[in-house]
Design a protein around this motif. Structure first.
Motif, mmCIF file in Angstrom:
data_model
loop_
_atom_site.group_PDB
_atom_site.id
_atom_site.type_symbol
_atom_site.label_atom_id
_atom_site.label_comp_id
_atom_site.label_asym_id
_atom_site.label_seq_id
_atom_site.Cartn_x
_atom_site.Cartn_y
_atom_site.Cartn_z
ATOM 1 N N ARG A 1 0.874 -1.175 0.000
ATOM 2 C CA ARG A 1 0.000 0.000 0.000
ATOM 3 C C ARG A 1 0.912 1.226 0.000
ATOM 4 N N SER A 2 0.549 2.293 0.705
ATOM 5 C CA SER A 2 1.399 3.493 0.618
ATOM 6 C C SER A 2 2.523 3.474 1.642
ATOM 7 N N ARG B 1 0.371 -2.140 -6.514
ATOM 8 C CA ARG B 1 0.111 -1.101 -5.522
ATOM 9 C C ARG B 1 -1.374 -1.170 -5.212
ATOM 10 N N VAL C 1 -4.144 3.871 -5.220
ATOM 11 C CA VAL C 1 -3.951 4.742 -6.391
ATOM 12 C C VAL C 1 -2.514 5.247 -6.505
ATOM 13 N N GLY C 2 -2.068 5.978 -5.460
ATOM 14 C CA GLY C 2 -0.798 6.712 -5.543
ATOM 15 C C GLY C 2 0.380 5.768 -5.690
ATOM 16 N N ASN D 1 -10.919 2.631 -4.388
ATOM 17 C CA ASN D 1 -10.994 3.462 -3.177
ATOM 18 C C ASN D 1 -11.424 4.905 -3.450
ATOM 19 N N ARG E 1 -1.795 13.881 -1.128
ATOM 20 C CA ARG E 1 -0.476 13.489 -0.630
ATOM 21 C C ARG E 1 0.094 14.655 0.165
ATOM 22 N N HIS F 1 -3.860 8.923 7.481
ATOM 23 C CA HIS F 1 -3.975 8.394 6.111
ATOM 24 C C HIS F 1 -5.090 7.338 6.032
HETATM 25 O O1 LIG Z 1 -3.255 6.431 -3.015
HETATM 26 C C1 LIG Z 1 -4.056 5.771 -2.407
HETATM 27 O O2 LIG Z 1 -4.710 4.845 -2.914
HETATM 28 C C2 LIG Z 1 -4.342 6.109 -0.987
HETATM 29 O O3 LIG Z 1 -3.445 7.025 -0.508
HETATM 30 C C3 LIG Z 1 -4.498 4.926 -0.110
HETATM 31 O O4 LIG Z 1 -3.291 4.516 0.430
HETATM 32 P P1 LIG Z 1 -3.290 3.228 1.370
HETATM 33 O O5 LIG Z 1 -3.489 2.066 0.497
HETATM 34 O O6 LIG Z 1 -1.944 3.221 2.015
HETATM 35 O O7 LIG Z 1 -4.392 3.411 2.338
#
Ligand SMILES: O=C(O)[C@H](O)COP(=O)(O)O
Ligand SMILES: NC(=O)c1ccc[n+]([C@@H]2O[C@H](COP(=O)([O-])OP(=O)(O)OC[C@H]3O[C@@H](n4cnc5c(N)ncnc54)[C@H](O)[C@@H]3O)[C@@H](O)[C@H]2O)c1
Length: 594
Positions: free
Chosen positions: A99-100, A121, A124-125, A148, A282, A330
């Protein structure tokens, strides 16, 4: 030449050397086209291989996703690994899911020893994944971009409303035994202007919801189409206009070099006094020190933050402790529903990628829609074989630097996506002369790194564009050939091929026309055209139990020079090759692996 990094459909390289063969696999829409190329260049189906790949899940993933992964792979759930531990484990893994909270740094790719084929991942980010390093190592990165969205948008709205009514502060004070009804008078949202910065998936859902709360919503996004904004009654404005007119600013852009610290002292100075800021994107898009200054000066009345430059932030951070700041750790994507959705989305993408299927959410490879891939499948094979053949025709020490690829087709240039073909030609050119493993992800990078310049030309033919391509030609300039007849009139090593009945055929070598199916291996002989040559070569191969699959002779004119192309299933031994070379009429010959 640079591979564009966009997200859509794509194939993936497949599994590791230990579990399968170090290979490139393509899962094309028809199962019969699912091919795995082993190191020895033979094709085997995945069904013949029984070892399971290993997937390392480095952060908590929803059960449904884990179940899906377990149906296909050995799953190692190891959370809270240090970078060192991750680097040690990764050499035993074919895929990694994060995840992040996990940095997938260059060290991770380097430590994988080439085994890591896909990073998923679960969200998203992808700012925590070193995409350049992934691409250089031929590792595909996929994300879960949609599951999400709603959770993040809802969290943005939750922070907006909680902040404007001091919910967190009031809650803390009442639990501390206070009853401060006058201190926590809030502000209303209705009629206020909200600037949504980044009008993508989350931004537009926030905009929709904010309109439902009676807010006037504007948005800034240099890449968003105006009609999408208009469709939900949002006006797209410039950055400065958004800063100057908003009562509330909500951030929804990715963290990139351009957006890093986009809210800085200068931006804060352009805002309305008393503006309120929400960030569920972010942390790095805000200069956090500048935000503290703006809060202290009262220019920013309040901020509500779900994300931070460093996570977790320092406990004594002035920003976190600021009484006008509301924070969450987060949590944007953290709903039961979103986590199950993300887990399934990423597990499907990773399993598909490991199987060699098309990946709809690839981040670091060009997109090739499934229907295009299906049509191009035999040309993909043809391209790799032409590259492989051309480079083997180059005399040792010549140094391949300049390659021209010509695609002849009755289709218009916009109707033919050649990136896949180019990648496979590069693969064919590089793999026989190096230990580098080339796939669609790293082909352009590998070519660039070796100083290989590929130019592409399109020839638009008359006629019906039923087939995507008529022929593909590969020319290598400024080299000598170990088979002089492969040099064209213009001085390059030249090979040309076509697809006939779905099978790649070699149709030209230098200026000689031949016609031999590109399967197994190939012997090319130049001889004086005379009766009995096919029989003599054929009988030498027969004596050595080498099965001939195809033979074809191309000649300039009767009784002049001819090139004979012989397809063989097995590699002839040295004796057989010597006997062929000793036939007096044979002027030169070469044995090539396809
Ligand atoms: O970019 C994302 O999907 C969110 O920031 C979620 O991050 P996470 O999976 O660490 O909750
Ligand atoms: N807090 C969380 O848990 C959470 C959850 C989901 C998403 N996110 C983050 O939210 C952000 C948006 O996610 P998304 O799914 O909507 O992504 P998206 O790709 O759909 O949208 C991002 C939008 O930002 C725009 N953009 C890019 N550069 C910009 C710039 N300089 N100025 C203004 N706009 C710009 C893009 O054009 C795009 O429309 C990402 O940073 C993502 O990581 C956070």
């Amino acid at each position: 030449m640079a591979a564009s990094a966009s997200s859509s459909l794509l194939f993936i390289p497949t599994l590791n050397k230990q579990s399968f063969t170090q290979s490139l696999s393509w899962r094309l829409p028809s199962p019969s086209l699912h091919l795995t190329r082993s190191n020895t260049s033979s094709f085997v189906t995945m069904a013949a291989l029984d070892a399971k790949p290993t997937v390392l899940v480095a952060e908590k993933l929803g059960e449904a996703g884990l179940e899906l992964l377990k149906g296909f792979a050995n799953v190692d759930c190891s959370y809270n690994l240090s970078q060192e531990e991750l680097c040690t484990k990764i050499s035993l893994c074919d895929a990694l899911i994060v995840r992040s909270g996990t940095k997938v740094s260059r060290d991770v790719f380097e430590s994988s020893g080439g085994r890591l084929k896909v990073v998923g991942r679960a969200g998203v980010g992808i700012d925590n994944v070193d995409l350049s390093a992934a691409t250089e190592h031929g590792c595909l990165v996929v994300n879960a971009p949609t599951a999400n969205t709603i959770a993040a948008a809802e969290h943005g709205i939750a922070l907006l409303t909680a902040m404007s009514r001091n919910i967190a502060q009031a809650d803390a004070s009442i639990k501390a035994g206070k009853w401060l009804r006058n201190k926590y008078v809030g502000v209303s949202l209705v009629g206020k202007t909200l600037a949504v910065m980044g009008f993508g998936k989350v931004g537009s859902e926030v905009a929709r919801r904010a309109k439902g709360l009676g807010m006037h919503v504007i948005a800034h996004d240099p890449y968003a189409p105006a009609d999408r904004a208009h469709a939900i009654g949002v006006e797209l404005v410039s950055f400065d206009e958004a800063m100057a007119t908003a009562d509330f600013i909500s951030l929804h852009m990715p963290l990139t070099p351009t957006t890093s610290k986009i809210l800085n002292d200068e931006a804060f100075s352009k805002m309305k006094k008393g503006v309120r800021i929400v960030n569920v994107a972010r942390g790095g898009v805000i200069d956090e020190d500048a935000l503290v200054r703006a809060l202290d000066a009262g220019n920013v009345a309040q901020a509500a933050l779900d994300v931070f430059t460093v996570e977790p932030p320092q406990k004594d951070s002035r920003l976190i402790q600021h009484e006008n700041v509301t924070v969450t750790p987060h949590l944007g994507a953290s709903t039961m529903e979103a986590q199950e959705g993300v887990a399934i989305e990423i597990a499907e993408a990773v399993v598909g990628a490991l199987k060699g299927e098309l990946a709809a959410t690839a981040v670091n490879a060009p997109m090739v829609p499934a229907e295009v891939l299906s049509e191009l499948a035999p040309f993909v094979l043809l391209s790799e074989k032409l590259g492989r053949l051309a480079v083997q025709l180059v005399a040792g020490g010549s140094g391949v630097k300049s390659v021209k690829v010509t695609y002849a087709s009755a289709r218009g240039p916009d109707d033919l996506d050649t990136r896949l073909l180019r990648a496979m030609i590069i693969k064919g050119l590089i793999e026989p002369i190096s230990s580098v493993f080339v796939n669609l992800v790293n082909a352009d990078f590998s070519a660039k790194q070796r100083g290989l310049r590929i130019t592409e030309e399109r020839i638009v033919l008359d006629g019906s564009p039923e087939n995507p391509l008529e022929y593909v030609q590969v020319q290598i300039a400024n080299v000598e050939s170990k088979f002089a007849s492969a040099i064209s009139e213009t001085g390059e090593v030249k090979v040309e091929g076509r697809v006939k009945d779905g099978i790649p055929h070699l149709t030209k070598v230098g200026s000689f026309d031949v016609d031999v199916s590109m399967d197994g291996s190939l012997i090319l002989c130049r001889q004086v055209d005379q009766p009995g040559m096919i029989g003599r070569v054929g009988s030498i191969l027969g004596q050595e139990n080498v099965n001939v699959s195809f033979m074809s002779v191309g000649r300039i004119a009767p009784r002049k020079q001819a090139v004979m192309a012989i397809g063989v299933d097995d590699e002839p031994n040295k004796d057989a090759l010597k006997k062929i070379g000793d036939i007096p009429a044979i002027e030169e010959f070469v044995f090539l692996k396809l």
